[in-house]
Enzyme design. Structure first.
Site, mmCIF file in Angstrom:
data_model
loop_
_atom_site.group_PDB
_atom_site.id
_atom_site.type_symbol
_atom_site.label_atom_id
_atom_site.label_comp_id
_atom_site.label_asym_id
_atom_site.label_seq_id
_atom_site.Cartn_x
_atom_site.Cartn_y
_atom_site.Cartn_z
ATOM 1 N N CYS A 33 11.137 22.455 -50.803
ATOM 2 C CA CYS A 33 10.349 23.677 -50.952
ATOM 3 C C CYS A 33 9.349 23.784 -49.797
ATOM 4 O O CYS A 33 8.897 22.771 -49.265
ATOM 5 C CB CYS A 33 9.599 23.624 -52.288
ATOM 6 S SG CYS A 33 8.551 25.053 -52.603
ATOM 7 N N SER A 35 6.284 24.630 -49.979
ATOM 8 C CA SER A 35 4.924 24.191 -50.327
ATOM 9 C C SER A 35 4.637 22.785 -49.785
ATOM 10 O O SER A 35 3.537 22.519 -49.308
ATOM 11 C CB SER A 35 4.723 24.206 -51.839
ATOM 12 O OG SER A 35 4.841 25.526 -52.320
ATOM 13 N N HIS A 38 3.839 23.027 -46.111
ATOM 14 C CA HIS A 38 2.469 23.463 -45.807
ATOM 15 C C HIS A 38 1.547 22.247 -45.673
ATOM 16 O O HIS A 38 0.687 22.204 -44.807
ATOM 17 C CB HIS A 38 1.922 24.374 -46.907
ATOM 18 C CG HIS A 38 2.623 25.703 -47.031
ATOM 19 N ND1 HIS A 38 3.119 26.394 -45.951
ATOM 20 C CD2 HIS A 38 2.887 26.477 -48.114
ATOM 21 C CE1 HIS A 38 3.670 27.523 -46.376
ATOM 22 N NE2 HIS A 38 3.546 27.597 -47.687
ATOM 23 N N HIS A 54 7.511 18.258 -55.462
ATOM 24 C CA HIS A 54 6.947 18.825 -56.693
ATOM 25 C C HIS A 54 7.989 19.643 -57.442
ATOM 26 O O HIS A 54 7.705 20.190 -58.487
ATOM 27 C CB HIS A 54 5.761 19.731 -56.348
ATOM 28 C CG HIS A 54 6.205 20.904 -55.538
ATOM 29 N ND1 HIS A 54 6.496 20.795 -54.203
ATOM 30 C CD2 HIS A 54 6.485 22.171 -55.897
ATOM 31 C CE1 HIS A 54 6.925 21.969 -53.765
ATOM 32 N NE2 HIS A 54 6.938 22.823 -54.764
HETATM 33 N N1 APR Z 1 8.652 38.719 -42.715
HETATM 34 C C1 APR Z 1 9.619 38.527 -43.663
HETATM 35 N N2 APR Z 1 10.144 37.317 -43.964
HETATM 36 C C2 APR Z 1 9.704 36.255 -43.274
HETATM 37 C C3 APR Z 1 8.711 36.372 -42.270
HETATM 38 C C4 APR Z 1 8.178 37.676 -42.000
HETATM 39 N N3 APR Z 1 7.262 37.866 -41.080
HETATM 40 N N4 APR Z 1 8.489 35.139 -41.757
HETATM 41 C C5 APR Z 1 9.318 34.285 -42.405
HETATM 42 N N5 APR Z 1 10.051 34.950 -43.316
HETATM 43 C C6 APR Z 1 11.074 34.439 -44.237
HETATM 44 C C7 APR Z 1 11.875 33.248 -43.732
HETATM 45 O O1 APR Z 1 12.914 33.650 -42.853
HETATM 46 C C8 APR Z 1 12.407 32.638 -45.034
HETATM 47 O O2 APR Z 1 13.655 33.196 -45.414
HETATM 48 O O3 APR Z 1 10.449 33.942 -45.412
HETATM 49 C C9 APR Z 1 11.357 33.038 -46.065
HETATM 50 C C10 APR Z 1 10.557 31.864 -46.613
HETATM 51 O O4 APR Z 1 11.436 31.041 -47.297
HETATM 52 P P1 APR Z 1 11.301 29.437 -47.386
HETATM 53 O O5 APR Z 1 10.844 28.919 -46.098
HETATM 54 O O6 APR Z 1 12.558 28.917 -47.996
HETATM 55 O O7 APR Z 1 10.074 29.273 -48.417
HETATM 56 P P2 APR Z 1 10.061 29.135 -50.015
HETATM 57 O O8 APR Z 1 10.266 27.703 -50.390
HETATM 58 O O9 APR Z 1 10.928 30.187 -50.603
HETATM 59 O O10 APR Z 1 8.526 29.443 -50.325
HETATM 60 C C11 APR Z 1 7.952 30.702 -50.010
HETATM 61 O O11 APR Z 1 6.256 30.599 -51.707
HETATM 62 O O12 APR Z 1 5.628 28.968 -53.221
HETATM 63 C C12 APR Z 1 5.371 29.541 -51.979
HETATM 64 O O13 APR Z 1 4.465 27.691 -50.693
HETATM 65 C C13 APR Z 1 5.576 28.555 -50.842
HETATM 66 O O14 APR Z 1 4.460 29.928 -49.228
HETATM 67 C C14 APR Z 1 5.724 29.500 -49.694
HETATM 68 C C15 APR Z 1 6.468 30.683 -50.308
HETATM 69 ZN ZN ZN Z 2 7.623 24.678 -54.649
#
Ligand code: APR
Ligand code: ZN
Length: 359
Positions: A33, A35, A38, A54
């Site tokens: 994930c 998170s 980060h 987590h």
């Molecule tokens: N605009 C749109 N989408 C974007 C942008 C943007 N400017 N920048 C990145 N993305 C997309 C990425 O391409 C990716 O598909 O956002 C998505 C993020 O997905 P993951 O990296 O898989 O993150 P995820 O685990 O889904 O978590 C997303 O939720 O719980 C929170 O901490 C977590 O901040 C995180 C968010």
């Molecule tokens: Zn998570």
């Protein structure tokens, strides 16, 4: 994790026996994930050294004194907010915001750690710390499964699925026939899309900067896609909704800019739900008059506003009845030794969710 910005170190550490009200879990699967990322990047603070992880599921192999909520042999989904059940937030029905959990952070509910290495205390991310073969977890942080489901799917319910589906159905309460836009289509964003589909939204617009993620989102219920890398997503979402903007918008990446975009693309009386965790200190500016004149609502959603112990079993039922497509969500499997590669794949924007599998 010993230091910010360094690869995770895979090594043996000491794990104490479970104390009163705690259980020992043999981990079956742990999700990759953002998170955790980060914390690795220092975008969010956490006590170090720490065992991250987590989003997980496993089997209870030992119970500490006085445990009544789980038994040895139970297959369990892990909750990264093990609620105390006694604080004001818990008593008001918002166990996802448990005050005692918040105050004790990456330590157990009594403020101490069960993990140690080289004579130092090692902290437990979310009191879960499931990037490990075994974890000691408060009993309120395990949710027993009544029917067995694959461990990687169960792990997803421990974070992304409950966070995303919950954001749509519990936080925003998406209504049938409404229009929805979701910014960021990773594991959590795809789950928001599934939640909006479950709520019978008529239009679900997936927004991402990667074409592959957008195509993938169509499998989970997206009806339209917007590539924000080469187009202004606010303009595009407005065009797709007849100039109105979307009734419900979700920020699921984590930044000030995407939060502002989610706000700007919402319709009159639109509900803007922020799910992603932006780097510590980042702000989003909104037009204060627009907020009033268009009666928009801007709200956050933590852990899908869900109560793990009652709502995670709902996610399991929805999966078992074919209403949540978790089978397509997890596309990459790794061993614990491959965890740094797994995070490199996340950074590269590989589609879907990755999961570590344990024997
Ligand atoms: N605009 C749109 N989408 C974007 C942008 C943007 N400017 N920048 C990145 N993305 C997309 C990425 O391409 C990716 O598909 O956002 C998505 C993020 O997905 P993951 O990296 O898989 O993150 P995820 O685990 O889904 O978590 C997303 O939720 O719980 C929170 O901490 C977590 O901040 C995180 C968010
Ligand atoms: Zn998570």
């Amino acid at each position: 994790m010993w230091e910010v910005g360094q690869p995770l170190d895979i090594r043996e550490v000491d794990l104490d026996e479970p104390k009163a009200g705690e259980v020992l879990v043999k981990i079956g699967s742990a999700g990759i994930c953002r998170s955790d990322r980060h914390f690795m990047h220092g975008d969010a603070p956490i006590a170090i050294p720490v065992v991250l992880g987590h989003e997980g599921a496993g089997t209870v192999v030992q119970t500490g004194p006085g445990v009544t909520l789980a038994s040895e042999g139970d297959q369990v989904i892990l909750s990264f907010v093990p609620a105390c059940g006694r604080c004001r937030s818990c008593l008001e029905g918002h166990s996802n915001l448990c005050d005692l959990h918040g105050a004790t952070g990456a330590n157990m509910l009594d403020g101490t750690t069960r993990l140690h290495a080289d004579g130092k205390d090692v902290h437990h991310m979310g009191k879960v710390a499931c990037f490990a073969e075994y974890a000691v977890i408060p009993e309120t942080g395990v949710v027993p499964l009544t029917d067995s489901i694959p461990m990687d799917k169960a792990a997803m319910i421990g974070c992304s699925v409950t966070t995303g589906v919950g954001a749509a159905i519990y936080s925003a309460e998406v209504k049938p026939g409404s229009t929805v836009a979701v910014i960021g289509c990773g594991g959590v964003g795809l789950s928001v899309i599934m939640g909006a589909a479950l709520a019978n939204a008529s239009q679900i617009i997936a927004v991402d900067i990667r074409e592959a993620q957008l195509e993938f989102a169509m499998r989970f219920g997206a009806t339209h896609t917007v590539n924000a890398a080469d187009q202004d997503p606010v303009r595009q979402v407005k065009d797709l909704t007849g100039g109105r903007g979307a009734d419900y918008t979700f920020e699921v990446f984590g930044s000030g800019d995407t939060t502002k975009a989610a706000y700007d693309m919402a319709a009159k009386r639109g509900i803007v739900t922020v799910v992603g965790i932006a780097p510590w200190g980042q702000e989003a500016s909104i037009n204060a008059v627009d907020l009033v004149r268009n009666e928009k609502t801007l709200r956050g959603s933590y852990y899908g506003s869900a109560r793990s112990r009652t709502d995670m079993p709902v996610m399991v039922d929805l999966y078992q009845s074919g209403k949540l497509n978790l089978d397509d969500l997890v596309v990459r499997h790794y061993t614990l030794d491959q965890i740094n590669e797994a995070y490199a794949d996340l950074d590269r924007g590989e589609i879907g969710r990755g999961a570590i599998m344990f024997n």
